[in-house]
Design an enzyme around this catalytic site. Structure first.
Site, PDB file in Angstrom:
ATOM      1  N   ASP A   1     -13.188 -44.505 -45.977  1.00 24.74           N
ATOM      2  CA  ASP A   1     -11.839 -44.763 -45.494  1.00 24.74           C
ATOM      3  C   ASP A   1     -11.004 -43.482 -45.496  1.00 24.74           C
ATOM      4  O   ASP A   1     -11.080 -42.680 -46.432  1.00 24.74           O
ATOM      5  CB  ASP A   1     -11.193 -45.820 -46.396  1.00 24.74           C
TER       6      ASP A   1
ATOM      7  N   GLU B   1     -14.142 -42.694 -41.297  1.00 25.03           N
ATOM      8  CA  GLU B   1     -13.129 -43.325 -40.465  1.00 25.03           C
ATOM      9  C   GLU B   1     -12.228 -42.240 -39.881  1.00 25.03           C
ATOM     10  O   GLU B   1     -11.148 -41.944 -40.398  1.00 25.03           O
ATOM     11  CB  GLU B   1     -12.282 -44.327 -41.258  1.00 25.03           C
TER      12      GLU B   1
ATOM     13  N   ASP C   1      -8.771 -52.913 -37.644  1.00 24.08           N
ATOM     14  CA  ASP C   1      -7.555 -52.122 -37.454  1.00 24.08           C
ATOM     15  C   ASP C   1      -7.025 -52.163 -36.024  1.00 24.08           C
ATOM     16  O   ASP C   1      -6.042 -51.471 -35.718  1.00 24.08           O
ATOM     17  CB  ASP C   1      -7.816 -50.664 -37.836  1.00 24.08           C
TER      18      ASP C   1
END
Length: 497
Positions: free
Chosen positions: A218, A248, A333
């Site tokens: 992340d 990410e 997301d």
């Protein structure tokens, strides 16, 4: 530095699961009331999905053709998304705890499914024990250097305020410490501190020893210490030399993929280009305006522009990197791909044709194979249908298309590896030539609402046969293999025998 992506990844198709929303098992007791499963999701609400529920539905994913799972965070946390970890060494009890994950992991591996976890190492949750220690003990806490404290806090002029009034309504607040995007519940970890660093590496190593197959990391760009990720990779690979590492990162990032940090990044540039081409004038401006990256980058593309973008994206990285890029058209997301394209389920299926016939490892966001809809977070995190029979009229044709494409991808190397050439393009259509290991394929999509004819350049369809594509218009090859007739909203995949 040599690029050593795990060899299994290029042949893998991932399925992303948001655990609270996929499936709930009667074997996992819940401590209290939950949000109704079929109600619209809320920012804070829990549906009660768990890891045993996922384990009990694995055979559906096997039937679909899935060979990898990407799980959003599953460690103990105080939110449904679990990006605010409070215990990195414990699976959240609401998900069934460590025993449930053991069962899921073993069941997945028995079925040939790899599993990667979401690693949140830039920040913790407010309930993380060292941060709680700091709240209680103040500057006397030996954990004070695990976080970035403001100067006046370090000088003893004020304490930290982990629960400030007003931050939720957009008011400026001072917490006394750095937090991700200024959100008080997400204190940023000081990774240059050797103790913090060793703790995080220990987390990665622990779950690799438990049996996971890699990590999705992340917000890695937010970790400012440039030595952290190379050392992370070295520690991970020492435990499992074939562990897959995905960052990410939303933009093109060749500097991150040179063999010293990640094997791949989440390939949003490709997904955005596919949505821009297939969606065209049907892209819902209000939907994409609610997602910052989409609002700035997702625009309608004609066939030639999409073709040029595709060919460029295929050359940004070394071919061994391109072959393992994490290709997606939606995630937790983003708004759902179907909703981005005005709710058009046929457009979703055409976008899926492109996603699943290009080099890289595709990732299907749970429910996209059933044509689920949803606007930006939290609506894109709706609960998965308890039964495929009750998933709506577009679910069956979409799932059958995905199933057919994944079988074709598995059986035909030219649909998952090798060369990509745009051999024809018009305003709303494109044809892509594929070649790998001496095998050929051709993929064509007409995303428009009028039929088109494409003249193929530099490639003949002779010797290729058409695959059946459920749920999209039926295209045809004319004139000895050099001309394609594409009805409105149609697709064509040709492979050699």
């Amino acid at each position: 530095m040599p690029i050593d992506a795990p060899p299994w990844v290029a042949d893998t198709v991932f399925y992303q699961v948001f655990p609270d929303r996929f499936a709930a098992s009667g074997r996992v007791s819940k401590p209290g009331p939950l949000e109704p499963w079929d109600a619209p999701p809320t920012q804070a609400g829990y549906k009660g999905g768990d890891l045993l529920g996922l384990a009990e539905r694995l055979d559906e994913l096997v039937d679909l053709g899935i060979s990898g799972l990407y799980l959003n965070p599953i460690f103990s946390a105080t939110s449904n998304h679990r990006y605010n970890t409070y215990d990195y060494f414990e699976i959240d009890p609401l998900l069934g705890g460590d025993a449930a994950f053991r069962e899921l992991l073993d069941a997945a591996h028995t079925r040939g499914i790899r599993v990667i976890l979401d690693g949140v190492f830039n920040h913790s949750g407010r309930g993380f024990w060292p941060f709680q220690h700091l709240i209680e003990a103040g500057l006397a806490s030996p954990y004070r250097d695990w976080f970035y404290l403001d100067g006046d806090v370090l000088d003893g002029q004020r304490g930290i305020d982990a629960y400030p009034v007003g931050w939720r309504d957009g008011s400026h607040v001072r917490t006394g410490y750095r937090a991700w995007w200024g959100i008080p519940s997400l204190p940023k970890l000081r990774v240059e501190n050797p103790a913090v660093r060793e703790f995080l590496f220990g987390v990665a190593e622990h779950w690799l020893r438990f049996g996971i197959d890699g990590w999705r990391l992340d917000v890695p760009e937010d970790i400012e210490d440039e030595s952290f990720w190379p050392e992370f990779r070295a520690r991970v690979r020492a435990i499992n030399p074939e562990a897959y590492l995905v960052g990410e990162i939303w933009n093109e990032a060749p500097e991150w993929l040179r063999g010293d940090r990640f094997d791949a990044v989440m390939n949003y540039p490709l997904g955005i280009a596919i949505l821009g081409f297939v969606g065209g004038s049907s892209i819902d401006a209000d939907v994409i305006a609610a997602q910052s990256n989409y609002a700035h980058e997702l625009v309608a593309l004609d066939g030639p522009t999409f073709g040029a973008t595709l060919e460029r994206l295929m050359t940004v990285h070394d071919p061994s990197v391109t072959s393992v890029q994490f290709n997606l058209i939606g995630s937790h997301d983003t708004p759902r791909a179907r909703t981005v394209m005005g709710g058009d389920a046929v457009a979703l299926r055409l976008a899926t044709v492109l996603q699943l016939t290009l080099p890289g490892t595709p990732s299907i966001y749970y429910g996209d194979e059933l044509a689920m809809e949803g606007r930006a977070d939290p609506d894109c995190r709706r609960a998965y249908p308890p039964s495929l029979d009750g998933a709506g009229p577009e679910a069956a044709p979409t799932r059958e298309l995905v199933r057919a494409l994944l079988a074709a991808r598995r059986d035909h190397v030219a649909l998952r590896r090798g060369e990509v050439r745009v051999v024809a393009a018009s305003e709303r259509a494109v044809a892509i030539g594929r070649e790998a290991d001496g095998r050929r394929a051709l993929v064509a999509v007409n995303a428009g609402y009028q039929p088109v004819t494409l003249e193929v350049a530099g490639m003949s369809a002779a010797g290729l046969r058409a695959l059946e594509l459920p749920g999209v218009g039926v295209a045809a090859v004319l004139d000895g293999g050099m001309t394609l007739s594409l009805p409105a909203q149609s697709g064509l995949v040709l492979v050699d025998d």
